[in-house]
Design an enzyme around this catalytic site. Structure first.
Site, short mmCIF file in Angstrom:
data_model
loop_
_atom_site.label_atom_id
_atom_site.label_comp_id
_atom_site.label_asym_id
_atom_site.label_seq_id
_atom_site.Cartn_x
_atom_site.Cartn_y
_atom_site.Cartn_z
N SER A 279 0.85 -1.18 0.00
CA SER A 279 0.00 0.00 0.00
C SER A 279 0.89 1.23 0.00
CB SER A 279 -0.90 0.01 1.23
OG SER A 279 -1.72 1.15 1.26
N HIS B 61 2.36 12.13 -1.00
CA HIS B 61 1.92 13.51 -0.85
C HIS B 61 3.04 14.44 -1.33
CE1 HIS B 61 -1.78 12.66 1.31
NE2 HIS B 61 -1.13 11.87 2.13
N HIS C 227 -2.74 7.31 -4.42
CA HIS C 227 -2.84 6.14 -3.55
C HIS C 227 -2.91 4.90 -4.43
CE1 HIS C 227 -5.80 3.11 -2.00
NE2 HIS C 227 -4.91 3.05 -1.04
N HIS D 171 -6.38 7.44 -16.06
CA HIS D 171 -7.47 6.49 -16.30
C HIS D 171 -7.18 5.58 -17.50
CE1 HIS D 171 -10.83 7.31 -13.51
NE2 HIS D 171 -10.20 8.46 -13.34
N GLY E 283 -2.17 -4.29 13.57
CA GLY E 283 -1.06 -3.89 12.71
C GLY E 283 -0.26 -2.76 13.33
#
Length: 298
Positions: free
Chosen positions: A90, A94, A104, A143, A257
């Site tokens: 993941s 920024h 993200h 996209h 986690g």
């Protein structure tokens, strides 16, 4: 079920992305290994106060346990009583320059086991773009690359996963999207395991081609305090989504986690204002009206 190949792929993906970002930023990432008391661990790779990235993290995690947290089992009663294994990569980036969008991406795999019965498994993931100033070329490129990643597996996947992304990354309490979207999928096991894994890996492999060209286009654009101020204001929406709605954040916290790694997605500088609206016709107003509306970009 042998998941070693999935883990090998994820570690390689993390390394490829971090290497590319270090080359782009010029500042090395801090790599931080960690272990989880109940089983598993991970590697966090983070940069703060970089040349390009004000904050960026690319995390690998591989956790397992005897019982599932509520965020994973609330809508899946068949998972009760099963031990689980979950792993993924993941990332959230920024950038400092408000003209370079936040991004993200994650790819994750989940399996639940019970005795000699067949495991329950699925893949999930996607990527989405959060600009502060809208550029149509950037949204179209992002996209289009997402579509290229999915088209070999069926032309229906991009429109399905694009719609899923628009609906998932939506702040209901604000009645607005978080950004210009991308693709998102979860609980994906509708095709055979090898084909599902190949689709999932294609999404991970297409992240750098989707995002780095946007960085190259925008990183040298001059900006001032006005743009930084608006960036900080819009980053507040990012924080609201991650803490209120994001399944990955909830799963990570509820499963024990590593909190530092889970919350690395938070931007370093954020502002909130009471009932603020941009000047009509401004670039900030155009972002809200022309880009944050779930439109089709391909």
């Amino acid at each position: 079920m042998d998941t070693s190949g999935i883990k090998t792929y994820l570690l390689g993906l993390q390394d490829r992305i971090v290497t590319a970002l270090e080359r782009e930023d010029g500042k090395p990432f801090r790599r931080d290994g960690w272990e989880r008391a109940d089983g598993g661990g991970g590697i966090s790779a983070l940069v703060e106060e970089g040349n390009l990235l004000e904050r960026g993290g690319v995390n690998f995690s591989h956790v397992m346990g005897r019982g599932l947290p509520p965020s994973a089992s609330a809508h899946r009663s068949e998972l009760a009583g099963r031990h689980f294994e979950a792993m993924g990569v993941s990332l959230v980036l920024h950038p400092r320059n408000p003209y370079v969008p936040t991004v993200h991406m994650n790819v994750r795999f989940f399996a639940a086991f019970h005795g000699q019965s067949d495991p329950i498994w699925w893949f999930g993931g996607g990527m989405d773009l959060t600009p502060y100033y809208g550029f149509e070329d950037d949204a179209r490129h992002f996209h289009q690359t997402c579509k290229v990643a999915l088209d070999p597996f069926g032309e229906d996947y991009y429109p399905r996963f694009k719609k899923w992304c628009d609906e998932y990354f939506y702040l209901k309490h604000r009645a607005e999207p978080r950004g210009v979207g991308g693709i998102f999928f979860d609980d994906f096991n509708e095709i055979a395991f090898p084909q599902a894994q190949a689709l999932w890996q294609s999404v991970g492999d297409h992240f750098l081609p989707a995002y780095l060209p946007l960085v190259e286009r925008r990183k040298a654009l001059p900006y001032g305090e006005r743009e930084r101020d608006f960036q900080a204001y819009r980053r507040g929406r990012y924080v609201e989504f991650n803490l209120v709605y994001d399944r990955g954040t909830l799963f990570g916290l509820q499963s024990g986690g590593r909190t530092e790694s889970i919350l690395m997605s938070m931007p370093p500088v954020v502002r909130w204002r009471y009932d603020w609206h941009p000047e009509t016709g401004s670039s900030e107003d155009r972002l809200l009206k022309d880009f944050l509306n779930g439109r089709d970009w391909v």
